[in-house]
Design an enzyme around this catalytic site. Sequence first.
Site, PDB file in Angstrom:
ATOM      1  N   ASN B  25       0.846  -1.193   0.000  1.00 49.60           N
ATOM      2  CA  ASN B  25       0.000   0.000   0.000  1.00 49.60           C
ATOM      3  C   ASN B  25       0.879   1.241   0.000  1.00 49.60           C
ATOM      4  O   ASN B  25       1.834   1.334   0.768  1.00 49.60           O
ATOM      5  CB  ASN B  25      -0.904   0.011   1.234  1.00 49.60           C
ATOM      6  CG  ASN B  25      -1.833   1.210   1.257  1.00 49.60           C
ATOM      7  OD1 ASN B  25      -1.400   2.346   1.471  1.00 49.60           O
ATOM      8  ND2 ASN B  25      -3.109   0.975   1.015  1.00 49.60           N
ATOM      9  N   SER B  48      -5.034  -0.571  -2.728  1.00 48.40           N
ATOM     10  CA  SER B  48      -5.514   0.767  -2.422  1.00 48.40           C
ATOM     11  C   SER B  48      -6.757   0.617  -1.557  1.00 48.40           C
ATOM     12  O   SER B  48      -7.630  -0.202  -1.847  1.00 48.40           O
ATOM     13  CB  SER B  48      -5.842   1.528  -3.710  1.00 48.40           C
ATOM     14  OG  SER B  48      -6.128   2.875  -3.389  1.00 48.40           O
ATOM     15  N   GLU B  49      -6.835   1.403  -0.479  1.00 54.71           N
ATOM     16  CA  GLU B  49      -7.880   1.164   0.519  1.00 54.71           C
ATOM     17  C   GLU B  49      -9.277   1.540   0.044  1.00 54.71           C
ATOM     18  O   GLU B  49     -10.249   1.280   0.729  1.00 54.71           O
ATOM     19  CB  GLU B  49      -7.534   1.862   1.844  1.00 54.71           C
ATOM     20  CG  GLU B  49      -7.427   3.376   1.793  1.00 54.71           C
ATOM     21  CD  GLU B  49      -6.011   3.856   1.457  1.00 54.71           C
ATOM     22  OE1 GLU B  49      -5.269   3.123   0.764  1.00 54.71           O
ATOM     23  OE2 GLU B  49      -5.661   4.975   1.879  1.00 54.71           O
ATOM     24  N   ASN B  50      -9.399   2.136  -1.137  1.00 54.07           N
ATOM     25  CA  ASN B  50     -10.739   2.338  -1.687  1.00 54.07           C
ATOM     26  C   ASN B  50     -11.235   1.076  -2.390  1.00 54.07           C
ATOM     27  O   ASN B  50     -12.327   1.065  -2.946  1.00 54.07           O
ATOM     28  CB  ASN B  50     -10.779   3.535  -2.643  1.00 54.07           C
ATOM     29  CG  ASN B  50      -9.950   3.325  -3.882  1.00 54.07           C
ATOM     30  OD1 ASN B  50      -8.889   2.696  -3.823  1.00 54.07           O
ATOM     31  ND2 ASN B  50     -10.424   3.825  -5.012  1.00 54.07           N
ATOM     32  N   GLN B  87     -14.870  -2.085   0.407  1.00 56.11           N
ATOM     33  CA  GLN B  87     -14.201  -1.423   1.520  1.00 56.11           C
ATOM     34  C   GLN B  87     -13.888  -2.417   2.637  1.00 56.11           C
ATOM     35  O   GLN B  87     -12.827  -2.362   3.250  1.00 56.11           O
ATOM     36  CB  GLN B  87     -15.168  -0.347   2.060  1.00 56.11           C
ATOM     37  CG  GLN B  87     -14.484   0.816   2.678  1.00 56.11           C
ATOM     38  CD  GLN B  87     -13.736   1.621   1.633  1.00 56.11           C
ATOM     39  OE1 GLN B  87     -14.303   1.973   0.618  1.00 56.11           O
ATOM     40  NE2 GLN B  87     -12.491   1.881   1.879  1.00 56.11           N
TER      41      GLN B  87
END
Lengths: 221, 479
Positions: B25, B48-50, B87
């Site tokens: 990340n 990617s945290e989305n 998410q």
Amino acid sequence: MIKSRLTRDIMAMRVAKELVNKSYVNLGIGIPTLVSDFVSSPRSIIFQSENGLLNYGPLANHLNPDVDLVNAGGQFLENVPGMSFFSSDEAFAMIRGGHIDVSVMGAMQVSEKGDLANWMLPKRGVGNIGGAMDLAVGAKQVIVAMEHTDKENNPKLVTTCSFPLTGKDCVHLVITDLAVIEVTSRGLLVKELAPDWTLQDVQDLTEPCLIPSADLKPLEL
Amino acid sequence: MKERLTRELMALRAACELKSGQVVNLGFGIPTLVSNYITDCMDITLHSENGLLGFGPEPDGEIFEADLVNAAGVPVTLFPGGVAISQIDAFGIVRSGKLDISILGAMQVSEAGDLSNWLLPSKGVGSPGGAIDIAHGTKKLVVLMEHTDNQGSPKILKNCSYPVTACGKVSLIITDVAVIEVKDKRLVLRETAPGWSPVEIQEITEPQLVIPKNVLQMDFAREPVVSPSKIFQNVDHALSDIFDGAVILMDGFGGLGGMSHFLMVSLREQGAMDLTLVSNTAGIARVSSFGRPPSSGLQAIDHSILIESGQVKRVIASFPVSPSPSRPSAFEKALRDRKVDLELVPQGTLAERLRAGAFGIGAFFTPTGIGTIVEYGKESRIIENKEFILEKALVGDFAFIRAHKSDTKGNLIYKGTSRNFNSIMAQAATITIAEVDEIVESGELDPDEIVTPGVFVDRIVVRPKHFSPFVPINELTDD
């Protein structure tokens, strides 16, 4: 004279009458499974199965069904449009999260407070909880469809359940082969009776005291 | 004034920390530039945290897809085998330790490895976004930042004066003048930028640096790339490290579909003992009509083969025994003879315990089981006038996962009602082994149809064409 009791099909038909169009309904194993045959029009109810299936249709009626298309009772289903598949954690998110309107289950015992026992016969020493405990606490309405008495003619509607509980204070309506009974804060309210059966006949086969409804009437289908 | 590294060189130096096969990340700012130094053949999976795994650089030209952006809102491309996730999955990967390395920017870093990167006190409000989850969950946290702030004051301090994002989590600091390792609450100078001496770096660093004899000049060379394949031609190799006493998450609802019969049979040959099986049933296919096609005089292989071989000491299940008491399963007989233990769990609680385990959550409160035997010995609590019991997370050493198709990256798709426990168990084990009908090249599965991202899948075995999951009913040990 031995009075005749309602058949399993008639009981299922009576349960079907409780289901409101477009509601989300989970059917347990046994008599509840039959309910889908008696809904007013095909696909008017959205059936959920806790193995990860929504909006399923009729049972498959051929010799080589799809092994990847079964309900939670392990019965094969027809491939119909509009189904969706999902995982067990999502299936129970629907159940526990309050997205299932009605759960129809069989039972070994139901108490006058609405406690439900349906997962273990004590003499066997082991039983299957399956999805029953989650459905008991999660569904907005729990309807029990069961025979009024066990094989030895003992009441299954009892003052206190002697078998291990599935859920406390969770049953709303009990439809048996003798009567339609609502669980209320005052006790068990008899709403309908099977043909030829009197309130006293049914009371004789029920442990707690029954309360007749003001509009007590014969079974309506 | 002495020349410092450009942002590009800083990013290049950070890229040298990445190893083939890692899930990575990258935070906002300079860390974003690191992706420019990752090539396809390095086999790095960018997270990617989305909700993205396996994305690549910004698209060329003006083609812009609003539904394909990273957490900074920048349009990106997907590498073959890349997948968009929810998410919940994105942070599940972070919290459960599947994220190998995270490179974040910082306002301050302390001697003890504390990180401050979300709030400038003078602004009064800030955005932690995913930083707190990522800083806590990542296996290795690297900070990539300028060595000093706009006024030339040190950003590496004895103690952070800004609110912290995470305490003691930073293990490496890469700046425009140095590479510093955080070790036992001390800062060890490892590398200096060209032209910089350790003394000059100490002058712009608040805490005392440990300066070993062999401080190197910054090196931008990268390790050669070797990425092991997830595909196992030989099932014995895929199962070889299953040890005595292992906890195995075993897939399937109960019937023929969605059960990894080939792995099950292979585990019997492998012979590991004292196993704990976590599964919806303990083998009911042989003693019930559950999921049996009416045409066949055949019955599916089930858990019974491992019970009968004496390999199982404990089962955690919701539907352990035959629906019919008159047809006891191998498990029920073994239970009666006290050869196995049973932990009985409501089905929804079982699924949620696995989900918690998969996503790095320790325990959760559920209403299921109040007033039943399930609540014995468990903490209960009234929350918003409703009673709940505490249930702990469940994880496995291994998971056996039947899926329909996999790609070479281990992305899985399922068929029909055979997803049930499989997709959640795939996420909840240290080593996940998938049994599939077919393996396709990465990029051949539609990323929007992928259910289990390959980050959760370690080994892939193809169920052989000739393999039959059935045994004739009359050949079963039915007494």
